[in-house]
Design a protein around this motif. Structure first.
Motif, short mmCIF file in Angstrom:
data_model
loop_
_atom_site.label_atom_id
_atom_site.label_comp_id
_atom_site.label_asym_id
_atom_site.label_seq_id
_atom_site.Cartn_x
_atom_site.Cartn_y
_atom_site.Cartn_z
N GLN A 53 -2.07 11.23 -6.52
CA GLN A 53 -3.42 10.85 -6.41
C GLN A 53 -3.22 9.34 -6.79
N PRO A 54 -2.62 8.67 -7.68
CA PRO A 54 -2.61 7.30 -8.20
C PRO A 54 -1.99 6.47 -6.94
N VAL A 55 -1.10 7.22 -5.72
CA VAL A 55 -0.81 6.31 -4.95
C VAL A 55 -1.77 6.18 -3.96
N ALA A 56 -2.37 7.36 -3.65
CA ALA A 56 -3.63 7.35 -2.60
C ALA A 56 -4.75 6.16 -3.15
N ASP A 57 -4.99 6.28 -4.63
CA ASP A 57 -6.12 5.51 -5.23
C ASP A 57 -5.57 3.87 -5.02
N ARG A 58 -4.18 3.54 -5.23
CA ARG A 58 -3.81 2.35 -5.19
C ARG A 58 -3.84 1.72 -3.75
N PHE A 59 -3.21 2.50 -2.62
CA PHE A 59 -3.41 1.98 -1.15
C PHE A 59 -4.82 1.93 -1.01
N ALA A 60 -5.82 2.78 -1.63
CA ALA A 60 -7.35 2.39 -1.04
C ALA A 60 -7.72 1.17 -1.51
N ASN A 61 -7.50 0.83 -3.10
CA ASN A 61 -7.77 -0.37 -3.60
C ASN A 61 -7.11 -1.54 -2.97
N GLY A 62 -5.99 -1.60 -2.29
CA GLY A 62 -5.64 -2.53 -1.53
C GLY A 62 -6.22 -3.20 -0.41
N PHE A 63 -7.35 -2.35 0.32
CA PHE A 63 -8.25 -3.10 1.09
C PHE A 63 -9.10 -3.93 0.41
N ASP A 64 -9.39 -4.01 -0.93
CA ASP A 64 -10.23 -4.91 -1.70
C ASP A 64 -9.24 -6.02 -2.17
N ASP A 65 -8.07 -5.82 -2.45
CA ASP A 65 -7.10 -6.93 -2.76
C ASP A 65 -5.70 -6.54 -2.05
N PRO A 66 -5.62 -7.00 -0.87
CA PRO A 66 -4.45 -6.83 -0.15
C PRO A 66 -3.19 -7.56 -0.72
N ALA A 67 -3.26 -8.46 -1.66
CA ALA A 67 -2.31 -9.02 -2.38
C ALA A 67 -1.44 -8.16 -2.91
N ASP A 68 -1.85 -6.99 -3.34
CA ASP A 68 -1.30 -5.88 -4.13
C ASP A 68 -0.15 -5.44 -3.37
N PHE A 69 -0.36 -5.26 -1.93
CA PHE A 69 0.75 -4.78 -1.20
C PHE A 69 2.14 -5.31 -1.32
N GLU A 70 2.06 -6.75 -1.65
CA GLU A 70 3.37 -7.15 -1.94
C GLU A 70 4.30 -6.48 -2.95
N ASN A 71 3.69 -5.89 -3.84
CA ASN A 71 4.44 -5.16 -5.01
C ASN A 71 4.79 -3.61 -4.74
N PHE A 72 4.41 -3.05 -3.46
CA PHE A 72 4.87 -1.73 -3.15
C PHE A 72 4.94 -1.37 -1.71
N PHE A 73 4.66 -2.24 -0.72
CA PHE A 73 4.48 -1.67 0.47
C PHE A 73 5.33 -2.55 1.63
N TYR A 74 5.80 -3.59 1.37
CA TYR A 74 6.60 -4.12 2.81
C TYR A 74 8.22 -3.93 2.47
N GLU A 75 8.70 -3.76 1.30
CA GLU A 75 10.18 -3.65 1.05
C GLU A 75 10.47 -1.97 0.73
N PRO A 76 11.36 -1.49 1.65
CA PRO A 76 11.68 -0.12 1.05
C PRO A 76 12.13 0.11 -0.35
N GLU A 77 12.86 -0.99 -1.04
CA GLU A 77 13.34 -0.84 -2.40
C GLU A 77 12.21 -0.48 -3.37
N ARG A 78 11.12 -1.60 -3.03
CA ARG A 78 10.01 -1.54 -3.98
C ARG A 78 9.06 -0.25 -3.75
N THR A 79 9.00 0.18 -2.49
CA THR A 79 8.30 1.45 -2.11
C THR A 79 8.74 2.54 -2.94
N GLN A 80 10.28 2.71 -2.90
CA GLN A 80 10.87 3.72 -3.36
C GLN A 80 10.96 3.70 -5.01
N ALA A 81 10.98 2.28 -5.44
CA ALA A 81 10.76 2.41 -7.02
C ALA A 81 9.50 2.53 -7.33
N TYR A 82 8.49 2.35 -6.64
CA TYR A 82 7.33 2.60 -7.09
C TYR A 82 6.78 3.96 -7.13
#
Length: 417
Positions: free
Chosen positions: A381-410
């Motif tokens: 659920q925390p992953v679902a919530d964070r993705f949903a709240n990215g619509f409010d603050d898309p800057a957060d996607f930099e931290n876990f969305f674009y790069e496979p390494e960051r996604t895996q670490a998150y």
């Protein structure tokens, strides 16, 4: 008292005009339609404004419909199982809903823009009903300290050159088809709160379903985004609203039967409740030069127009208006010269660049690590919530969305928590 001309009466133009007016500026607003023509016309958009954008409206006390509009507390993602739509019923490979930290809302722009325009006039603003051309602005620019162009379509946009470095697409990436309806049933698995639904059909397109407030009260928006040339790119020649809705439902039955199941009794809110079209996502240079040498500053989707796949248009417009308002107030009595205009745009681009990057990424087929992220959200659920709240603050996607390494670490950090 400084004199400012705002051309265009959409989210950004009106929010900026009303904000300047409340700070003592002498503001003229140009619109190509009256408030009554807007209210009784065709829908102009889909819109779901998230908490940050809504707060900009609250700050100016322009949240007139907040108590009436549905409170959207979640954002759900469903992904159709590959190959399952041909033939036979579609299964969902992914289906979850994230909870928003602050609720979102959608108000039909016919309601909001007409209401705001009347408010602007009631408060003593100069309202000019006239479709402006470049020649008009050439004349007006000599009478105003600053001219802001917030009309995102038509001849005026051609004054602002495309920025090729920031505009990877030269063609539209989706064909858009919108229907405003009454009579949509709740999603059976989450009947107790309102959510925006993003349904992804890989290789075909997306269906968004969102609750809204329209001229006739509460309604829902059915919004297809079809890959050009694909089965959803079917609305081009459809002029009749009833035929448009019928086609929308037919495609829902084929590609998203879980959404179609609650849409069997829907009807259009009104004869103006449909919209179809397409445009290429484009970033433009912010300063337009008039034939007589005057300069004008582009606002919101005049200078940063993203595809609506991430629902950012009205959010970006509100954020742009807030950033520009801040820059204008800080300028006090100094000239609004080209250097200031570029710096003002850069202030907005600091947030807009994240919207553009994310939106352009969502238009492309999702890479494996993004599919893994969306899949993991179904069980975490925390992953679902964070993705949903990215619509409010898309800057957060930099931290876990674009790069496979960051996604895996998150994902590893959440799974291990």
């Amino acid at each position: 008292m400084r004199k400012i001309l705002v051309v265009g009466a959409g989210q950004s133009g009106l929010q900026l005009a009303l904000g300047l007016q409340s700070n003592g500026y002498e503001v003229t607003l140009m619109s190509n339609r009256t408030a009554d023509e807007i209210r009784s016309g065709r829908v102009m958009s889909t819109q779901c404004m998230f908490d940050t954008a809504l707060q900009h409206e609250r700050d100016l006390q322009l949240n007139f419909w907040e108590s009436q509009a549905p409170r959207i507390e979640g954002l759900g993602v469903s992904v159709a199982a590959p190959g399952s739509h041909d033939p036979g019923p579609t299964q969902r490979a992914i289906d979850w809903v994230g909870r928003l930290n602050g609720y979102a809302q959608s108000v039909d722009q016919r309601v909001k823009m007409a209401g705001w325009m009347e408010t602007f006039a009631q408060r003593g603003g100069q309202l000019v009903i006239h479709g402006a051309a470049v020649g008009d602005l050439d004349y007006f620019s000599r009478a105003y300290d600053l001219v802001l162009v917030a009309a995102g379509k038509g001849e005026l946009v051609s004054m602002f050159a495309r920025d090729p470095e920031r505009s990877p697409y030269s063609e539209p990436q989706r064909a858009l088809a919108v229907s405003y309806v009454h009579g949509l049933g709740p999603r059976p698995e989450h009947p107790d709160f309102d959510a925006v639904r993003c349904n992804v059909v890989p290789g075909v397109g997306e269906l968004f379903v969102m609750p809204t407030l329209t001229t006739s009260g509460r309604a829902d928006i059915l919004f297809w985004e079809g890959i050009p040339g694909g089965p959803l790119d079917a609305f081009g020649g459809v002029k009749d609203p009833a035929e448009h809705l019928s086609l929308t439902l037919e495609l829902m039955e084929k590609f998203t039967p879980w959404e179609y199941a609650r849409a069997t009794k829907v009807e259009l809110t009104d004869a103006g409740g449909t919209l179809a079209g397409r445009y290429a996502p484009t970033v433009r240079t912010p300063v337009g030069r008039l034939p007589g040498g005057g300069l004008v500053l582009g606002v919101a989707d005049v200078v940063v127009a993203n595809d609506p796949i991430t629902g950012q248009g009205s959010n970006s417009a509100a954020k742009c208006a807030a950033a520009y308002l801040g820059s204008i107030l800080e300028r006090e009595d100094k000239p609004f010269d080209e250097e200031w205009m570029r710096a003002t745009f850069d202030r907005y681009w600091a947030t807009a660049q994240h919207v553009t990057k994310w939106t352009n990424a969502m238009l492309a087929p999702p890479p494996e690590h993004v599919l893994n992220l969306l899949g993991a959200a179904g069980g975490l659920q925390p992953v679902a919530d964070r993705f949903a709240n990215g619509f409010d603050d898309p800057a957060d996607f930099e931290n876990f969305f674009y790069e496979p390494e960051r996604t895996q670490a998150y994902l590893a950090s959440v799974a291990g928590a």
